[in-house]
Design an enzyme around this catalytic site. Structure first.
Site, PDB file in Angstrom:
ATOM      1  N   LYS A 141      10.706   1.116  19.388  1.00  0.00           N
ATOM      2  CA  LYS A 141      12.222   0.145  19.026  1.00  0.00           C
ATOM      3  C   LYS A 141      12.552   0.102  17.684  1.00  0.00           C
ATOM      4  O   LYS A 141      13.754  -0.274  17.527  1.00  0.00           O
ATOM      5  CB  LYS A 141      11.286  -1.699  19.001  1.00  0.00           C
ATOM      6  CG  LYS A 141      12.207  -2.437  19.260  1.00  0.00           C
ATOM      7  CD  LYS A 141      11.631  -3.984  19.917  1.00  0.00           C
ATOM      8  CE  LYS A 141      12.939  -5.291  18.947  1.00  0.00           C
ATOM      9  NZ  LYS A 141      11.981  -6.830  19.126  1.00  0.00           N
ATOM     10  N   GLY A 172       0.553  -1.222   0.354  1.00  0.00           N
ATOM     11  CA  GLY A 172      -0.043  -0.132   0.365  1.00  0.00           C
ATOM     12  C   GLY A 172       0.889   1.300   0.234  1.00  0.00           C
ATOM     13  O   GLY A 172       0.470   2.399   0.633  1.00  0.00           O
ATOM     14  N   THR A 215       9.961  -6.854  14.398  1.00  0.00           N
ATOM     15  CA  THR A 215      10.792  -5.732  13.775  1.00  0.00           C
ATOM     16  C   THR A 215      11.991  -5.941  13.226  1.00  0.00           C
ATOM     17  O   THR A 215      12.448  -5.090  11.927  1.00  0.00           O
ATOM     18  CB  THR A 215      10.685  -4.578  14.906  1.00  0.00           C
ATOM     19  OG1 THR A 215      12.144  -4.907  15.083  1.00  0.00           O
ATOM     20  CG2 THR A 215       9.651  -3.777  15.563  1.00  0.00           C
ATOM     21  N   CYS A 256     -17.560   1.540 -22.037  1.00  0.00           N
ATOM     22  CA  CYS A 256     -16.473   1.367 -23.294  1.00  0.00           C
ATOM     23  C   CYS A 256     -17.010   0.243 -24.232  1.00  0.00           C
ATOM     24  O   CYS A 256     -18.033   0.225 -24.969  1.00  0.00           O
ATOM     25  CB  CYS A 256     -15.069   2.064 -23.245  1.00  0.00           C
ATOM     26  SG  CYS A 256     -13.949   2.076 -24.109  1.00  0.00           S
ATOM     27  N   GLU A 267      15.681  -3.527 -10.450  1.00  0.00           N
ATOM     28  CA  GLU A 267      14.685  -3.002 -11.728  1.00  0.00           C
ATOM     29  C   GLU A 267      14.963  -1.717 -10.995  1.00  0.00           C
ATOM     30  O   GLU A 267      14.665  -0.180 -11.136  1.00  0.00           O
ATOM     31  CB  GLU A 267      13.808  -3.107 -12.117  1.00  0.00           C
ATOM     32  CG  GLU A 267      13.597  -4.611 -13.088  1.00  0.00           C
ATOM     33  CD  GLU A 267      12.441  -5.352 -12.299  1.00  0.00           C
ATOM     34  OE1 GLU A 267      12.069  -5.991 -13.630  1.00  0.00           O
ATOM     35  OE2 GLU A 267      11.750  -5.303 -11.297  1.00  0.00           O
ATOM     36  N   GLY A 321     -18.594  -1.730 -23.026  1.00  0.00           N
ATOM     37  CA  GLY A 321     -19.733  -2.303 -22.687  1.00  0.00           C
ATOM     38  C   GLY A 321     -20.890  -1.152 -23.746  1.00  0.00           C
ATOM     39  O   GLY A 321     -21.779  -1.695 -24.195  1.00  0.00           O
ATOM     40  N   GLU A 326     -14.730   6.503 -15.021  1.00  0.00           N
ATOM     41  CA  GLU A 326     -14.856   6.252 -13.428  1.00  0.00           C
ATOM     42  C   GLU A 326     -13.786   6.863 -13.390  1.00  0.00           C
ATOM     43  O   GLU A 326     -13.437   6.766 -11.801  1.00  0.00           O
ATOM     44  CB  GLU A 326     -14.719   4.252 -13.943  1.00  0.00           C
ATOM     45  CG  GLU A 326     -12.921   3.554 -14.144  1.00  0.00           C
ATOM     46  CD  GLU A 326     -13.959   3.544 -16.232  1.00  0.00           C
ATOM     47  OE1 GLU A 326     -14.912   3.759 -16.001  1.00  0.00           O
ATOM     48  OE2 GLU A 326     -13.100   2.728 -16.690  1.00  0.00           O
ATOM     49  N   HIS A 344     -14.926   6.943 -20.584  1.00  0.00           N
ATOM     50  CA  HIS A 344     -14.810   5.739 -19.148  1.00  0.00           C
ATOM     51  C   HIS A 344     -14.691   7.343 -17.948  1.00  0.00           C
ATOM     52  O   HIS A 344     -13.886   7.141 -17.634  1.00  0.00           O
ATOM     53  CB  HIS A 344     -12.818   5.589 -18.602  1.00  0.00           C
ATOM     54  CG  HIS A 344     -12.889   3.655 -19.930  1.00  0.00           C
ATOM     55  ND1 HIS A 344     -12.556   2.767 -19.331  1.00  0.00           N
ATOM     56  CD2 HIS A 344     -12.185   3.948 -21.326  1.00  0.00           C
ATOM     57  CE1 HIS A 344     -12.401   2.511 -20.186  1.00  0.00           C
ATOM     58  NE2 HIS A 344     -12.617   3.523 -20.846  1.00  0.00           N
TER      59      HIS A 344
END
Ligand code: GLN
Length: 537
Positions: free
Chosen positions: A229, A23, A194, A389, A155, A391, A516, A514
């Protein structure tokens, strides 16, 4: 919002250690969110170690959605998170893949720009990366740069070396290095460990970068005392460590970072005066509505050829969710395997468990027939349908087939068919397998004032983002009405059909673009909002 006072841009570099998929993108986007809330102008950029020039040629099943910016860049799905968290439209400048860097170096070499020097990673590749970073940062108070991959990957070394040098060049007081690490929980000793995080920090130090800030991811909440820590073993002060357990919604992350005091630490360290008191009340409401609607749910079926990787339709899912929350309901999204639908009757059976369907974008021939069957059923049975699209293209074919043109097809499947109702766009012939050549990015669209779509938008002039090679064939436009559909949105010159809706149907709406990509967690896109409203009892 561009900053008016000339002050040097501050940089925040976000790297990751231990694992991929922690994330890091959400963390970078969340930092951006909390800084923007302080009135700072913020830009954000992802440096991706892939040797592709852009994400347009990457398989979405493996890599997740290809997010398209307003200027038509085909980018990594993290750009979608960035736009949603920052509530800001980004550009090509926010996405840099290694392939683009190398292409520039090689083009410059061929053009003789290096004047006989031996072209090397240091300094030439470094200079190109740094130029791209500087260009994206220009005019902003803060520029956040996320380095894709994990420290230690072969990379990503060039990017890490480039940001190390960059920091030295601009002065370490003008930048911060944020390292996102993972702490596993060990059941046997009932402890959060950790050591992997310590090792990941050592790896980063080995690259010559000392992290200023640690964001420590865990699956369960870790005790606050663990910061001591981490601080001791990683050489990062306690106030600059944020604990980030798994959240019930990704939109919780900015609040967790804010509540841990991290954004104030960032501002203090970078010498940034906060222009305004941050106000997270709207964002807190968003998070509350995301987690509070678990009992009441609309059921949406996504008809697609593969949904084993949920990231494939990331922005569609986020747009659906935010529209549900805005309508005070939860949402259950299920996958309807397009390859299993062989007739409109199959579709009827498969759609029993849902209240409405979305046929999202897609490419290639697999699963196409199933999507057409689902659209045929939705048209005939007045079943809520949102087409995006591909769709839309399936919606047009379905209408033609329902009318009796049973061989109606798209050039993507059979360009030599008798009734090709979806054509290759005039300028797209021969480009089928080439990167960056589709009709991409923002184009205007004019909506018919008396349409359902005009009601949804509350306006008739819109701009939306595109990514396609095929279009509705104008040879059949006159027949649409007899097929039960109408072109409800056109390009300003009237030449391209950008939107359709069914006549005499509660909600059968589709767009060639699109929607979205422009939806926001706290401001759902009107098409998604209208679709969810049509599902409510
Ligand atoms: N394959 C279709 C086209 O190229 C649809 C593209 C999409 O859904 N993004 O036109």
């Amino acid at each position: 919002m561009r900053c008016k006072v000339a002050r040097p841009t501050k940089y925040i570099f976000v790297t990751g250690g231990v694992l991929s998929g922690l994330g890091k993108g959400i963390t970078a986007a969340s930092i951006a969110n909390t800084l923007k809330a302080r009135g700072l102008s913020v830009n954000i950029q992802k440096c991706d170690p892939y040797l592709n020039v852009d994400a347009g040629t990457l398989n979405p099943r493996e890599h997740g959605e290809c997010f398209v910016t307003k200027d038509g860049a085909e980018t990594d799905l993290d750009l979608g998170h960035y736009e949603r968290f920052l509530d800001q439209e980004l550009t090509q400048a926010s996405s840099l893949m290694s392939g683009r860097v190398l292409l520039k170096v090689i083009e410059d070499e061929r053009a003789g720009k290096y004047e006989g020097q031996s072209v090397q990673i240091v300094p030439h590749v470094m200079a190109v990366i740094q130029d791209y970073i500087r260009a994206a940062a220009e005019g902003f108070d803060v520029h956040i740069v996320e380095i894709g991959g994990t420290v230690g990957d072969l990379e990503s070394q060039s990017f890490l070396e480039a940001i190390r040098e960059f920091g030295l060049r601009i002065g370490l007081e003008n930048c911060l290095y944020v390292h996102v690490v993972y702490m596993p929980y060990l059941g046997a000793s009932n402890e959060v460990k950790t050591k992997p995080a310590q090792n990941a920090v050592r790896d980063l130090r080995g690259m010559g970068i000392a992290p200023d800030i640690l964001v420590a991811r865990t699956e369960q909440p870790a005790p606050e005392s663990i910061k001591r820590k981490l601080a001791l073993f990683c050489g990062v002060s306690e106030e600059a460590i944020a604990l980030l357990p798994n959240a019930p919604t990704i939109y919780q992350v900015p609040l967790t970072l804010e509540d841990s005091g991290l954004s104030s630490v960032i501002c203090k360290r970078l010498g940034l005066e906060e222009v305004q008191q941050p106000d997270f009340s709207e964002w807190r409401e968003l998070v509350a509505s995301a987690v509070n609607h678990q009992d009441k749910k609309v059921r949406v079926g996504v008809v697609a050829k593969y949904l084993d990787n949920l990231d494939t339709y990331m922005s569609v899912f986020e747009a659906l969710r935010s529209a549900a929350w805005a309508n005070d309901t939860g949402i259950a999204i299920t996958w309807i395997d397009a390859e299993k639908l062989e007739s409109p009757e199959d579709a009827q059976e498969a759609l029993k468990e849902v209240d409405g369907i979305v046929v999202p974008g897609g490419f290639g021939t697999r699963g196409i027939e199933g999507k057409i069957c689902a659209a045929q059923y939705a048209l005939k049975s007045r079943f809520p349908f949102l087409g995006i699209c591909l769709g839309l293209q399936m919606g047009v074919i379905a209408a033609a087939r329902n009318y009796g043109i049973t061989d109606a097809t798209t050039a993507e499947v059979d360009a030599s068919g008798k009734n090709v109702v979806i054509n290759t766009m005039a300028d797209q012939h021969g480009k089928e397998n080439t990167g960056g050549t589709m009709r991409l990015g923002d184009y205007p669209c004019v909506i018919a004032p008396d349409s359902l779509i005009a009601k949804l938008y509350g306006q008739t002039d819109i701009i939306e983002r595109h990514r396609h090679r095929y279009e509705c064939s104008n040879a059949y436009r006159d027949q649409y009405e007899s097929w039960g559909i109408r072109p409800a949105g056109l390009s300003p010159d009237g030449h391209l059909i950008e939107m359709i809706e069914a006549i005499d149907h509660p909600f059968f709406v589709a767009s060639q673009f699109h929607p979205e990509f422009k939806s926001r967690p706290n401001r759902p896109h009107p098409m998604f909002d209208g679709f969810i409203k049509s599902l409510l009892p």
